[in-house]
Structure formats: C-alpha cells, structure tokens
Design a protein around this motif. Structure first.
Motif, mmCIF file in Angstrom:
data_model
loop_
_atom_site.group_PDB
_atom_site.id
_atom_site.type_symbol
_atom_site.label_atom_id
_atom_site.label_comp_id
_atom_site.label_asym_id
_atom_site.label_seq_id
_atom_site.Cartn_x
_atom_site.Cartn_y
_atom_site.Cartn_z
ATOM 1 N N GLU A 39 4.222 61.718 -5.850
ATOM 2 C CA GLU A 39 3.838 62.278 -7.140
ATOM 3 C C GLU A 39 2.378 62.696 -7.169
ATOM 4 O O GLU A 39 1.984 63.686 -7.760
ATOM 5 C CB GLU A 39 4.123 61.267 -8.247
ATOM 6 C CG GLU A 39 3.886 61.827 -9.632
ATOM 7 C CD GLU A 39 4.460 60.933 -10.686
ATOM 8 O OE1 GLU A 39 3.681 60.371 -11.448
ATOM 9 O OE2 GLU A 39 5.680 60.786 -10.731
ATOM 10 N N SER A 40 1.517 61.916 -6.518
ATOM 11 C CA SER A 40 0.122 62.317 -6.472
ATOM 12 C C SER A 40 -0.514 61.762 -5.218
ATOM 13 O O SER A 40 -0.066 60.768 -4.669
ATOM 14 C CB SER A 40 -0.627 61.801 -7.704
ATOM 15 O OG SER A 40 -0.635 60.391 -7.718
ATOM 16 N N GLU B 157 -4.334 60.676 -3.961
ATOM 17 C CA GLU B 157 -5.723 60.531 -4.384
ATOM 18 C C GLU B 157 -6.673 60.981 -3.294
ATOM 19 O O GLU B 157 -7.664 61.644 -3.556
ATOM 20 C CB GLU B 157 -5.994 59.086 -4.787
ATOM 21 C CG GLU B 157 -5.155 58.669 -6.010
ATOM 22 C CD GLU B 157 -5.708 57.453 -6.697
ATOM 23 O OE1 GLU B 157 -6.693 56.887 -6.193
ATOM 24 O OE2 GLU B 157 -5.164 57.063 -7.723
ATOM 25 N N ASP C 80 0.385 53.572 -4.336
ATOM 26 C CA ASP C 80 1.058 52.830 -5.392
ATOM 27 C C ASP C 80 1.776 53.725 -6.386
ATOM 28 O O ASP C 80 2.551 53.245 -7.206
ATOM 29 C CB ASP C 80 0.043 51.960 -6.151
ATOM 30 C CG ASP C 80 -0.506 50.837 -5.281
ATOM 31 O OD1 ASP C 80 0.220 50.456 -4.340
ATOM 32 O OD2 ASP C 80 -1.619 50.374 -5.539
ATOM 33 N N HIS C 81 1.491 55.008 -6.383
ATOM 34 C CA HIS C 81 2.153 55.901 -7.326
ATOM 35 C C HIS C 81 3.600 56.119 -6.888
ATOM 36 O O HIS C 81 3.881 56.299 -5.708
ATOM 37 C CB HIS C 81 1.416 57.235 -7.389
ATOM 38 C CG HIS C 81 0.031 57.114 -7.951
ATOM 39 N ND1 HIS C 81 -0.206 56.949 -9.290
ATOM 40 C CD2 HIS C 81 -1.172 57.110 -7.345
ATOM 41 C CE1 HIS C 81 -1.514 56.862 -9.493
ATOM 42 N NE2 HIS C 81 -2.122 56.948 -8.318
ATOM 43 N N THR D 175 8.352 53.317 -4.604
ATOM 44 C CA THR D 175 6.997 52.908 -4.227
ATOM 45 C C THR D 175 7.023 52.341 -2.825
ATOM 46 O O THR D 175 8.076 51.977 -2.294
ATOM 47 C CB THR D 175 6.436 51.844 -5.190
ATOM 48 O OG1 THR D 175 7.213 50.656 -5.082
ATOM 49 C CG2 THR D 175 6.453 52.346 -6.622
#
Length: 451
Positions: free
Chosen positions: A21-22, A24, A36-37, A166
């Motif tokens: 999803e993302s 960082e 962790d997303h 996850t």
C-alpha cells in the motif's frame, strides 16, 4: 501471503499480485524499511502485457501455467529450466531467453516474478523493478518484494485469494488451508453462495464415477450442490444424495412412471419438463454418461426441445474398478490395448453388435460391463473362437465401494464361479493376463523392437 522459496504446500499463483500500500523508503534492493503497512489486494489483468520471469526452476514451473492462462506476454530469462518449463517454451506459450538476468530485462514490463537461485541476480532484478516501477514478486525474499502472491483457488468462475496483508505472522500453509476450506465448501455446497443473477435453466448430464462418492469430479459435485432437481440412476453415487440441501427434489430414474413411454423416453420427458419449468436439473449417472450410459440419447432429446445441456464426464468404471481391485487394464510387456464391451446381449442373440470372433483374436485386455448373467455364454464363445481356456478372469463386484469384492477364475470356469460365488451386478469383468499382474508380480519387459 508472501512469496517464499519453493516448498510443499506453498500457495500457487493465480495471475494476481498483491501490491504494497505504501513504501516509506527503500534501499538498493527495493526492500522497504517499514513493512508494517498492509498490502492492498488487487487483481492484475495481464492479457497482452509484458511479464518477465527470472529463473526456470520449480517456482516458475508452478506459477507459469496461471500466468499463461491470463494471456500475458511472458518472457522467461534463465540459463536452464525444468522439463515442464521447457515444454511451455517449446509449445510457444512463453519466450525463453537462455541466459542469466541482465540489467534492462525489465524494461516496459508490467509484472515480474523473480525466482532464480542466484541471490545477487534476484537483488539486481528487484532494484531494477523498483526503478522502473514494475510490480515484482520475490520467491526467495518476500520483504524485498513490492508484490505478494496470495493462496488462490477456483470454483466455477470465482477466484478465491487468501493473503496475509502484513509481514508479521506470515504463514503460507495457514493461508493455503483457509483457501482450501473455502474452495472445498463452494464446490461441495457446504458453503452456501447463492447466485443473485438469474441462472439459465437447463440440464447437466453428470458422470458420478464408479460408486465411491469421493470419485465424482469437482464440477459434478458443484452442479449437484446447485441443482433444483436431481434425476439419479441406481448406479450413481448414492451417498452424495444425502448431502444435498433439503430443497433439492431427488427423483429415482428407476421409479419414473412410464405410462405409454418406454423407460428411456420417460426419463427424457422428465428432464424436459423440469427444465422447461425453469429448474436447474442434474441427471446423475454412474461412471461416464457416454459409456453405455445413454447420455447422447438424452442430449439429443434435450437439443430437439432447445434445452441447454452440459455434459460433465465421469471416471469410468471400465478403468477405475479394475484399478481399485489391483488390476491394471494395460501393463508393459503384457497388454498394449484394452477393449470395452457391453455384455447385456448374449453372443448368440441376433441383436448383438459385437464381433466375438474378432474379440477372441485380440491379445490385450477385455473389459465387460453388464455381463454377469451372460459371462458363461461369453466365455464359451471366446474359447470357441480360439481364446485359451486358461486365460485369467476377474469379477469385481461393487467396485470402489465398501462392499467391493473380487472373484478370480479362468475362461474355463468363470460361468460356474460366478454362480457359486453369487456374483451380482453391478460388476466389472476383466479378461486377460493383466488379471495376474499385481504389486508382487515380477516385472514384464516389452520385446525389443526390430531395427
């Protein structure tokens, strides 16, 4: 659920990729610093789009068939491949570049599967995928991937995908077990999933297999679970009828009132009437519908009325019942062919269409159905036409069920043995030297060919 190195029980690909999803931040391999997303599940439509697979080993072997099914434009980059993967390349289903990965291989690529045994090459491919924004699955290192493959399965036109979203607690076998439970429930009807769109009424001719309810096909079991009406033969897998939902009307084909119709015509009429009433009808037969099952007669009657008909093949008792009794219908060095004959008409009957003299000259295996009460006359006819009276014979009654039993004889005494052992239908009769072949018998070798 993430991609891992190949091991037993690992979920298979379905042409789906699960995108992170993302992200960082990433290092040189594309590995996220914060994983962790949760992953975002999405189905990729890869038809005609460039897809690259790095590595031609077991992982590629498992995943390529589903990628091929999506219609993706697939290039395999690997110096070697398993025989199965080679066969895909030989068939033109994929392009195979027989070399190691090189930078630039993922140019203009929509989706990449990195599954080689070369960690450095895998890292380099991941890094290129990150630069080119190509969704990339890593078979050896899920944390370095930008996409994960779920555990997938199918029932009818539905794909079930189970994904641990996850990186914590990722358990491929657990995901696969959840998938299997859902798919099995959809297939056998224990997991209700009603159709909310109008179904087209029609008839499915379903081969139920030789008797054991576990031997019906997956599609046959699903159609039974979705049926409004089931018209069943006595030779069909009866235990399956107890599992049907209470709203399903079950009709015993043997008890349909014939009136002015012959038995088969009455069954045809019942199929037509229920289908015209808007019902989903299953005609459940033993074995395969088109092996002495009058399936084509029913299909023709339905076609004449404009009623849609689906044929679902079944496991034929001609092969499965001998196998369940330890008899191979063919065996190297013993039998190169097998012949299936209906024995419901005696050899001397003018209605018989069988050339028994030709049958007697064959060296392979002879499998008889519906022949218990005619086996004495059939054996005598075969011997009269030159078959060795010492030829082994096996009668397998109620094959694949709990009541299965096997009676062995020869052509010389099979008629008498069938009577004294009280062999009753349904039974499959096997004639030929394969009857004497078993796990403990000495291996037979083909004669050397003449060059």
């Amino acid at each position: 659920m993430a991609e891992h190195a190949d091991h037993a029980g690992h979920p298979e690909s379905a042409g789906h990729a699960e995108s992170a999803e993302s992200v960082e931040s990433v290092d040189g391999t594309g590995r996220t610093e914060n994983a962790d997303h949760p992953a975002y599940p999405v189905g990729l439509r890869l038809h005609g789009r460039r897809t690259v697979v790095i590595g031609g080993g077991q992982v590629a072997q498992r995943r390529l068939p589903q990628l091929i099914a999506t219609g993706a434009d697939i290039t395999l980059v690997s110096p070697s491949a398993t025989p199965s993967v080679e066969a895909m390349a030989d068939a033109g289903e994929i392009r195979w570049e027989r070399r190691r990965y090189q930078d630039g291989d993922l140019a203009d690529t929509w989706y990449a599967l990195v599954a080689s045994s070369d960690t450095a090459a895998n890292d380099a491919a991941s890094a290129e995928a990150e630069r080119t924004r190509t969704w990339c699955v890593r078979a050896d290192d899920a944390e370095a991937a930008t996409a994960w493959t779920p555990a997938t399965g199918r029932s009818e036109n539905v794909t079930v995908a189970v994904l641990t979203t996850t990186s914590q607690g990722r358990d491929p076998r657990h995901s696969a077990a959840i998938r299997d439970a859902i798919v099995e429930g959809l297939r056998d009807g224990t997991l209700a999933a009603p159709h909310h769109r109008t179904r087209t009424p029609g008839v499915s001719l379903v081969g139920g297999g030789p008797g054991d309810p576990d031997l019906i096909t997956v599609r046959g079991r699903r159609l039974l679970a979705e049926a409004d009406v089931v018209i069943a033969d006595r030779l069909g897998p009866r235990d399956l009828l107890d599992e049907l939902p209470p709203h399903v009307e079950v009709i015993d084909a043997a008890k349909i009132p014939y009136g002015r119709f012959m038995a088969q015509e009455a069954i045809n009429q019942a199929l037509i009437e229920h289908a015209k009433a808007g019902k989903a009808v299953v005609r459940l037969k033993g074995g395969d519908p088109f092996v002495f099952g009058r399936g084509m007669e029913e299909a023709q009657a339905l076609a004449a009325e404009g009623i849609p008909c689906t044929v679902v093949p079944g496991i034929s008792s001609t092969i499965s019942v001998p196998g369940a009794a330890g008899i191979p219908v063919t065996h190297r060095g013993v039998a190169h062919e097998f012949t299936v004959v209906s024995g419901h008409v005696a050899p001397e009957d003018p209605r018989s269409l069988v050339d028994w003299a030709a049958i007697a000259r064959l060296r392979g295996t002879l499998v008889l159905l519906m022949a218990v009460d005619k086996i004495g006359a059939i054996a005598a006819t075969l011997v009269a036409h030159g078959k060795d009276p010492a030829t082994p014979v096996a009668l397998v009654q109620e094959g694949t069920t709990a009541a299965q039993r096997r009676v062995d004889a020869t052509l010389a005494d099979v008629g008498e043995r069938a009577v004294t052992e009280d062999v009753r239908p349904p039974a499959v009769i096997v004639i030929g030297d394969v009857v004497a072949v078993g796990p403990d018998s000495a291996p037979q070798l083909d004669a050397p060919s003449a060059d």
